[in-house]
Design an enzyme around this catalytic site. Structure first.
Site, PDB file in Angstrom:
ATOM      1  N   GLY A  38       0.689  -1.271  -0.053  1.00 15.01           N
ATOM      2  CA  GLY A  38       0.077   0.057  -0.016  1.00 15.01           C
ATOM      3  C   GLY A  38       0.809   1.360  -0.042  1.00 15.01           C
ATOM      4  O   GLY A  38       0.292   2.388  -0.271  1.00 15.01           O
ATOM      5  N   ASP A  94       0.471   3.331   4.251  1.00 14.44           N
ATOM      6  CA  ASP A  94      -0.672   4.005   3.562  1.00 14.44           C
ATOM      7  C   ASP A  94      -1.498   4.720   4.445  1.00 14.44           C
ATOM      8  O   ASP A  94      -2.118   5.739   4.361  1.00 14.44           O
ATOM      9  CB  ASP A  94      -1.143   3.081   2.537  1.00 14.44           C
ATOM     10  N   ASP A  97      -5.495   2.283  10.389  1.00  9.12           N
ATOM     11  CA  ASP A  97      -6.976   2.207  10.623  1.00  9.12           C
ATOM     12  C   ASP A  97      -7.078   1.870  12.033  1.00  9.12           C
ATOM     13  O   ASP A  97      -7.170   2.292  13.082  1.00  9.12           O
ATOM     14  CB  ASP A  97      -7.424   0.999   9.748  1.00  9.12           C
ATOM     15  N   LYS A 125      -7.771   6.882   9.882  1.00 11.01           N
ATOM     16  CA  LYS A 125      -9.222   6.799   9.949  1.00 11.01           C
ATOM     17  C   LYS A 125      -9.568   7.211  11.319  1.00 11.01           C
ATOM     18  O   LYS A 125      -8.843   6.863  12.460  1.00 11.01           O
ATOM     19  CB  LYS A 125      -9.604   5.652   9.697  1.00 11.01           C
ATOM     20  N   PHE A 146     -14.170   2.978   3.806  1.00  4.72           N
ATOM     21  CA  PHE A 146     -13.138   2.271   2.769  1.00  4.72           C
ATOM     22  C   PHE A 146     -12.837   3.112   1.547  1.00  4.72           C
ATOM     23  O   PHE A 146     -13.430   3.370   0.754  1.00  4.72           O
ATOM     24  CB  PHE A 146     -13.665   0.930   2.536  1.00  4.72           C
ATOM     25  N   VAL A 147     -11.399   3.327   1.659  1.00  7.36           N
ATOM     26  CA  VAL A 147     -10.898   4.131   0.478  1.00  7.36           C
ATOM     27  C   VAL A 147      -9.771   3.483  -0.280  1.00  7.36           C
ATOM     28  O   VAL A 147      -9.039   2.696   0.131  1.00  7.36           O
ATOM     29  CB  VAL A 147      -9.882   5.566   1.312  1.00  7.36           C
ATOM     30  N   ASP A 153      -5.648  -0.186  -1.991  1.00  5.82           N
ATOM     31  CA  ASP A 153      -6.329  -1.017  -2.951  1.00  5.82           C
ATOM     32  C   ASP A 153      -7.750  -1.577  -2.300  1.00  5.82           C
ATOM     33  O   ASP A 153      -7.901  -1.649  -1.129  1.00  5.82           O
ATOM     34  CB  ASP A 153      -5.488  -2.361  -3.306  1.00  5.82           C
ATOM     35  N   ARG A 159      -5.072   0.909  -7.175  1.00  7.97           N
ATOM     36  CA  ARG A 159      -3.799   1.303  -6.392  1.00  7.97           C
ATOM     37  C   ARG A 159      -3.278   2.538  -7.263  1.00  7.97           C
ATOM     38  O   ARG A 159      -2.557   3.548  -6.947  1.00  7.97           O
ATOM     39  CB  ARG A 159      -2.828   0.347  -6.209  1.00  7.97           C
TER      40      ARG A 159
HETATM   41  P1  IMP Z   1      -4.862  -1.554  10.536  1.00  9.54           P
HETATM   42  O1  IMP Z   1      -3.954  -2.733  11.014  1.00  9.54           O
HETATM   43  O2  IMP Z   1      -6.158  -1.839  10.848  1.00  9.54           O
HETATM   44  O3  IMP Z   1      -4.519  -0.117  10.861  1.00  9.54           O
HETATM   45  O4  IMP Z   1      -4.941  -1.543   9.026  1.00  9.54           O
HETATM   46  C1  IMP Z   1      -3.890  -1.177   8.090  1.00  9.54           C
HETATM   47  C2  IMP Z   1      -4.023  -1.669   6.984  1.00  9.54           C
HETATM   48  O5  IMP Z   1      -5.083  -2.171   6.455  1.00  9.54           O
HETATM   49  C3  IMP Z   1      -3.230  -0.800   5.969  1.00  9.54           C
HETATM   50  O6  IMP Z   1      -2.111  -0.949   5.739  1.00  9.54           O
HETATM   51  C4  IMP Z   1      -4.064  -0.903   4.586  1.00  9.54           C
HETATM   52  O7  IMP Z   1      -3.130  -1.976   3.782  1.00  9.54           O
HETATM   53  C5  IMP Z   1      -5.578  -1.759   5.063  1.00  9.54           C
HETATM   54  N1  IMP Z   1      -6.446  -0.776   5.146  1.00  9.54           N
HETATM   55  C6  IMP Z   1      -7.248  -0.342   6.060  1.00  9.54           C
HETATM   56  N2  IMP Z   1      -8.130   0.650   5.863  1.00  9.54           N
HETATM   57  C7  IMP Z   1      -8.276   0.756   4.240  1.00  9.54           C
HETATM   58  C8  IMP Z   1      -9.015   1.206   3.573  1.00  9.54           C
HETATM   59  O8  IMP Z   1     -10.048   2.016   3.573  1.00  9.54           O
HETATM   60  N3  IMP Z   1      -8.892   0.940   2.180  1.00  9.54           N
HETATM   61  C9  IMP Z   1      -7.542   0.074   1.767  1.00  9.54           C
HETATM   62  N4  IMP Z   1      -6.636  -0.576   2.843  1.00  9.54           N
HETATM   63  C10 IMP Z   1      -7.103  -0.402   4.044  1.00  9.54           C
HETATM   64 MG    MG Z   2      -1.378  -2.121   3.379  1.00  9.89          MG
END
Ligand code: IMP
Ligand code: MG
Length: 173
Positions: A38, A94, A97, A125, A146-147, A153, A159
């Site tokens: 990402g 990227d 979340d 987020k 969801f972006v 992606d 992407r």
């Molecule tokens: P986390 O571990 O929940 O913080 O998620 C992080 C990973 O989930 C990021 O590196 C992204 O690859 C993916 N991700 C989280 N939210 C999104 C979204 O809205 N769109 C695309 N990928 C996301």
């Molecule tokens: Mg990622």
């Protein structure tokens, strides 16, 4: 889908962040570490805005499936990781979340004994964090949608878009 952040706004933020990082890391042995897949677009723009000698490395993390909001088990692949012992590491991802990915990555990276580790994400987020850490820099805070685009992606599509867009119900098939 609905456009959320324009190409121009992204470039402006990345430019400012690059200048700020250049001032902070001047004279230090910097390694910018991108998280596959990402971060690739953000990484390639950001490193060209940091006007310093630096090294670039990659690390791979995977846990996310499709547009689900629940992260799965985090898998970290360090096969591509360069030697970061005694280096000042800037981890580039990227999006932040739930934060589990960034937290897990920081734990793995610290085992390689860098001099310091800080993190930067393009997007954060709002109101989703489930961890006790925060990224050191976030270019944009976005609502819980969801972006895609600029590296992000949905099932490996989108992407390449130069902007960030939020998927709508019709896009999620
Ligand atoms: P986390 O571990 O929940 O913080 O998620 C992080 C990973 O989930 C990021 O590196 C992204 O690859 C993916 N991700 C989280 N939210 C999104 C979204 O809205 N769109 C695309 N990928 C996301
Ligand atoms: Mg990622």
């Amino acid at each position: 889908m609905k456009r959320l952040i324009s190409e121009e706004d992204i470039q402006k933020e990345v430019d400012q962040l690059g200048k700020r990082l250049a001032a902070e890391y001047r004279g230090k042995p910097l390694t910018v570490l991108g998280v596959l897949t990402g971060s690739i677009v953000f990484l390639s723009d950001l490193i060209r805005r940091i006007d310093l000698p630096l090294r670039v490395g990659l690390i791979q993390a995977s846990s996310y499936r499709g547009a689900t909001t629940r992260p799965g088990e985090l898998t970290v692949n360090t096969e591509l990781l360069p030697d970061i012992r005694d280096r000042e590491v800037l981890l580039v991802d990227d999006i932040f979340d739930t934060g589990h990915t960034l937290k897990g990555l920081l734990e793995v990276i610290r085992r390689y004994q860098p001099r310091s580790v800080r993190s930067v994400v393009l997007l954060k987020k709002q109101g989703r964090s489930e961890v006790d850490i925060e990224p050191d820099y976030a270019c944009f805070v976005i609502p819980d949608a969801f972006v895609v685009g600029y590296g992000l992606d949905y099932n490996d599509d989108y992407r390449h878009l130069p902007y960030i867009a939020a998927l709508e119900d019709d896009d999620l098939k």
